[in-house]
Design a protein around this motif. Structure first.
Motif, PDB file in Angstrom:
ATOM      1  N   ALA A 193       0.829  -1.202   0.000  1.00 46.58           N
ATOM      2  CA  ALA A 193       0.000   0.000   0.000  1.00 46.58           C
ATOM      3  C   ALA A 193       0.869   1.260   0.000  1.00 46.58           C
ATOM      4  N   ARG A 197       0.929   4.217  -2.837  1.00 44.34           N
ATOM      5  CA  ARG A 197       0.714   5.609  -2.463  1.00 44.34           C
ATOM      6  C   ARG A 197       1.894   6.476  -2.908  1.00 44.34           C
ATOM      7  N   LEU A 249       0.156   4.056   7.643  1.00 39.41           N
ATOM      8  CA  LEU A 249       0.014   2.685   7.120  1.00 39.41           C
ATOM      9  C   LEU A 249       0.886   1.709   7.898  1.00 39.41           C
ATOM     10  N   SER A 254      -6.423   3.097  10.491  1.00 40.31           N
ATOM     11  CA  SER A 254      -7.616   2.930   9.661  1.00 40.31           C
ATOM     12  C   SER A 254      -7.522   3.812   8.424  1.00 40.31           C
ATOM     13  N   ASP A 255      -8.367   3.515   7.441  1.00 41.41           N
ATOM     14  CA  ASP A 255      -8.380   4.329   6.221  1.00 41.41           C
ATOM     15  C   ASP A 255      -8.693   5.794   6.544  1.00 41.41           C
ATOM     16  N   ALA A 259      -6.213   8.929   5.809  1.00 38.33           N
ATOM     17  CA  ALA A 259      -6.666  10.064   5.005  1.00 38.33           C
ATOM     18  C   ALA A 259      -6.483  11.382   5.756  1.00 38.33           C
TER      19      ALA A 259
END
Length: 388
Positions: A193, A197, A249, A254-255, A259
């Motif tokens: 991930a 990104r 990450l 959490s997402d 964010a």
């Protein structure tokens, strides 16, 4: 936090044109200053936030540099020589040098974000990712120096002036490849991930640089503030946001928290760019390592300059006329003063404070515990309360 933003708006440490220190916005001429230079106490010693930030930066540099030296050592000879020169670790002839390799702001953000949400173990696991982010940052510096024709970085000649344009570009390409390899070989479950990104971030960085160079070909009245702010977010905010998000990450955040960390870094990054553009006009070359007024001499449409162009003031008209003249006729002090009279300097400093306010809101969403968020806050204050 509120005190920081108030002080940010009401202080400056940058010299005004002609070498005189400018009056603080909101303070009558001749009134006593509230405190010493930004980030310091009245006696000139570093304040608590700056001291913590410096400690975090030094620690990040100590942890990331061995990884960087190891991975740079894997480059073919000519590329390795250019990269080591750019990082300040070798002279142009390959002999050792003790030059600095930068402040390590971006890797420090990776590590601080990982620590804020995952503790010491997450921080330790994110060192390779932090090194990858630093490699991408230096890839952009090598390319930016070529495109902007900058001749000085970190108080020494830029790589392209020493080794030539083609070799500097290729060295930058190699650094980007090394960054992706570092993440690709990282066994941590967050590495895929993080790789995606960071790759997306590189695309955004390139888009921002493209927008920047395209704007330089347009006239003074043809660039809007919204355009230049979007460009600055892509060029500067994107990588700081990515650094914070990658740290999240590696902490298993959490997402929503990732964010929020990305948004925090982006807003802090835009504040950073606003202050950097102010320094580019009014900074002390002995501290910045760049010639005085270099951005003005190059007719760059930096954030304070575009704000001045769009101010609708008589000074804005004068500035457009000055920017239209050949650079050999420059009086850079006069141009800088005209930008200031048109409101460009005050706008940039106030806008930076506004962006930092938004950044603090995003940070509170991701890390509601002020103590846990302390490292990220200290770094954000450090990069936006500086004079070089």
């Amino acid at each position: 936090m509120g005190e920081f933003l108030t002080e940010f708006r009401t202080e400056t440490t940058l010299p005004a044109p002609g070498g005189q220190r400018g009056t603080e916005p909101g303070r009558p001429a001749g009134a006593p200053k509230r405190r010493g230079p930004i980030g310091t106490q009245r006696d000139g010693r570093p304040g608590p936030a700056e001291g913590e930030a410096v400690m975090l930066l030094e620690r990040a540099r100590a942890e990331v540099d061995p990884v960087l030296r190891d991975v740079l050592g894997s480059l073919p000879g000519p590329m390795r020589r250019i990269a080591l020169y750019h990082f300040g670790w070798e002279q142009a002839d390959g002999t050792p040098a003790d030059g600095g390799s930068g402040k390590a702001i971006r890797p420090a953000l990776v590590l601080a974000a990982a620590a804020a949400l995952g503790g010491p173990e997450a921080r330790a696991a994110a060192v390779r990712a932090a090194a990858a982010v630093e490699l991408v940052h230096n890839f952009t510096l090598l390319h930016d120096d070529v495109m902007d024709r900058d001749t000085t970085r970190r108080h020494r000649p830029t790589a392209w002036t020493v080794f030539g344009v083609p070799d500097a570009i290729l060295a930058g390409d190699a650094l980007q490849a090394l960054a992706m390899r570092l993440l690709a070989e990282d066994p941590h479950p967050a590495a895929p991930a993080a790789t995606a990104r960071l790759a997306d971030c590189v695309v955004e960085l390139c888009a921002g640089q493209h927008a920047d160079t395209a704007m330089e070909r347009r006239g003074p009245g043809e660039v809007t503030l919204d355009e230049v702010l979007a460009m600055a977010e892509a060029k500067t905010g994107a990588l700081l946001g990515s650094a914070c998000a990658i740290g999240g990450l590696y902490a298993g955040a959490s997402d929503a928290d990732v964010a929020a960390l990305d948004a925090f870094g982006r807003e802090a990054g835009l504040a950073f760019q606003l202050i950097d553009d102010v320094i580019g006009i009014w900074g002390d070359p002995r501290r910045t390592g760049k010639p005085v007024g270099a951005d003005l001499a190059a007719r760059k449409k930096s954030l304070p300059v575009v704000a001045a162009f769009t101010s609708g003031t008589p000074a804005a008209v004068e500035l457009a006329e000055l920017y239209a003249r050949p650079s050999e006729e420059d009086d850079l002090d006069h141009i800088a003063l005209t930008v200031e009279r048109a409101g460009g300097r005050d706008w940039a400093q106030n806008q930076a404070a506004d962006r930092m306010a938004v950044a603090m809101q995003q940070l509170a969403r991701a890390v509601p515990d002020p103590e846990a968020a302390g490292g990220l806050l200290a770094l954000a204050e450090f990069v936006t309360r500086r004079s070089s």
